[in-house]
Write an enzyme that holds these catalytic residues in place. Structure first.
Site, PDB file in Angstrom:
ATOM      1  N   SER A  61       0.808  -1.222   0.000  1.00  0.00           N
ATOM      2  CA  SER A  61       0.000   0.000   0.000  1.00  0.00           C
ATOM      3  C   SER A  61       0.837   1.264   0.000  1.00  0.00           C
ATOM      4  O   SER A  61       0.374   2.328  -0.441  1.00  0.00           O
ATOM      5  CB  SER A  61      -0.930   0.006   1.221  1.00  0.00           C
ATOM      6  OG  SER A  61      -0.190  -0.134   2.420  1.00  0.00           O
ATOM      7  N   GLY A  98      -2.085  -4.237   1.104  1.00  0.00           N
ATOM      8  CA  GLY A  98      -2.191  -5.454   1.884  1.00  0.00           C
ATOM      9  C   GLY A  98      -1.222  -6.547   1.483  1.00  0.00           C
ATOM     10  O   GLY A  98      -1.210  -7.619   2.091  1.00  0.00           O
ATOM     11  N   ASN A 126       3.964  -5.431   5.798  1.00  0.00           N
ATOM     12  CA  ASN A 126       2.800  -6.179   6.278  1.00  0.00           C
ATOM     13  C   ASN A 126       3.204  -7.477   6.971  1.00  0.00           C
ATOM     14  O   ASN A 126       2.497  -7.943   7.873  1.00  0.00           O
ATOM     15  CB  ASN A 126       1.842  -6.468   5.118  1.00  0.00           C
ATOM     16  CG  ASN A 126       1.123  -5.214   4.652  1.00  0.00           C
ATOM     17  OD1 ASN A 126       0.625  -4.430   5.452  1.00  0.00           O
ATOM     18  ND2 ASN A 126       1.096  -5.001   3.349  1.00  0.00           N
ATOM     19  N   ASP A 209      -4.811   6.655  10.151  1.00  0.00           N
ATOM     20  CA  ASP A 209      -4.430   5.332  10.665  1.00  0.00           C
ATOM     21  C   ASP A 209      -3.022   5.318  11.247  1.00  0.00           C
ATOM     22  O   ASP A 209      -2.601   4.354  11.879  1.00  0.00           O
ATOM     23  CB  ASP A 209      -4.566   4.265   9.577  1.00  0.00           C
ATOM     24  CG  ASP A 209      -3.699   4.544   8.348  1.00  0.00           C
ATOM     25  OD1 ASP A 209      -2.782   5.385   8.418  1.00  0.00           O
ATOM     26  OD2 ASP A 209      -3.947   3.907   7.302  1.00  0.00           O
ATOM     27  N   HIS A 212      -0.157   5.021   6.941  1.00  0.00           N
ATOM     28  CA  HIS A 212       0.000   5.379   5.532  1.00  0.00           C
ATOM     29  C   HIS A 212       0.267   6.875   5.366  1.00  0.00           C
ATOM     30  O   HIS A 212      -0.475   7.698   5.916  1.00  0.00           O
ATOM     31  CB  HIS A 212      -1.253   4.988   4.742  1.00  0.00           C
ATOM     32  CG  HIS A 212      -1.505   3.511   4.729  1.00  0.00           C
ATOM     33  ND1 HIS A 212      -2.365   2.897   5.621  1.00  0.00           N
ATOM     34  CD2 HIS A 212      -0.980   2.528   3.956  1.00  0.00           C
ATOM     35  CE1 HIS A 212      -2.378   1.595   5.377  1.00  0.00           C
ATOM     36  NE2 HIS A 212      -1.546   1.338   4.372  1.00  0.00           N
TER      37      HIS A 212
END
Length: 233
Positions: A61, A98, A126, A209, A212
């Site tokens: 991402s 993801g 991730n 979040d 990001h």
């Protein structure tokens, strides 16, 4: 009177037709020339695009530009910088939100159907956030690199280093951080020490979040990448 004037009218009419035909042919030739020039220009532009070298960003991402508008992710910012310098490179953004190193390993064959000159590998974040075993992450990165090199022995590879918060414990956090420089050294790759340098942990440069980057944060990511990529171009 009719017999006397007919030759004069005929001559005038013939001259008129000849003049009109001359004008028509001139316009047609000009139109054909313009059309040919346009076709040649288009062909030259297509050849230029086809002859461009390709930089492929293969990541998650962070590369995809999660939560941002089109054109705000760092690969697109890199393309703008390349274009401003009139360098003959085309950037391909193969980021997938993801994505893990395991997922990247499974889709690398499909992504490399095209010719690639520079391959930027940005995967692993991730894995770290999910606590995937370090040996698995390391092995997956190695398999991706091996596949890329086998596909094109002349390709240049850049590995983006990554770090994670200490949620998984200090041993895991340190081990994860060390994967990237160790893999880069083993395979003689160029290394971006930490892709999120000067961005991670800064709430003003990250979305809600906290993970990001914002558009401004992506600008900094582009600079972190450019420091390594520029010398390759």
């Amino acid at each position: 009177m009719i017999l006397i004037n007919t030759p004069r009218l005929t001559r005038s009419y013939v001259l008129f037709l000849a003049f009109g035909l001359f004008i028509f042919m001139g316009c047609k030739n000009k139109t054909d020339a313009d059309k040919a020039e346009q076709e040649n220009t288009s062909a030259s532009e297509e050849v230029g695009v086809e002859n461009s070298k390709v930089i492929l960003f293969f990541g998650d991402s962070l590369t995809a530009g999660y939560g941002l508008e089109q054109g705000e992710a760092f690969p697109e910012i890199i393309q703008e910088k390349i274009d401003s310098l009139n360098l003959n490179y085309k950037v391909v953004n193969a980021g997938l939100s993801g994505e893990t190193t395991s997922g990247g390993k499974n889709r690398i064959d499909w992504v490399l159907k095209q010719n690639v000159d520079i391959f930027v590998l940005e995967l692993g974040a991730n894995d770290g956030l999910r606590g995937i075993p370090l040996t698995e992450t390391r092995n997956n990165l190695q398999e991706i690199i091996d596949f890329v090199k086998k596909k094109n022995p002349d390709i240049k590879i850049i590995l983006a280093g990554m770090q994670i918060p200490p949620n998984m414990g200090q041993d895991y956090t340190t081990g994860f951080k060390n994967i990237f420089p160790e893999v880069a050294e083993k395979n003689d790759l160029e290394l971006i020490p930490f892709l999120l340098e000067d961005v991670a942990g800064n709430p003003d440069l990250n979305q809600q979040d906290g993970i990001h980057p914002t558009a401004e944060g992506q600008e900094i990511l582009a600079e972190n990448v450019w420091e390594i990529l520029e010398n390759m171009l």
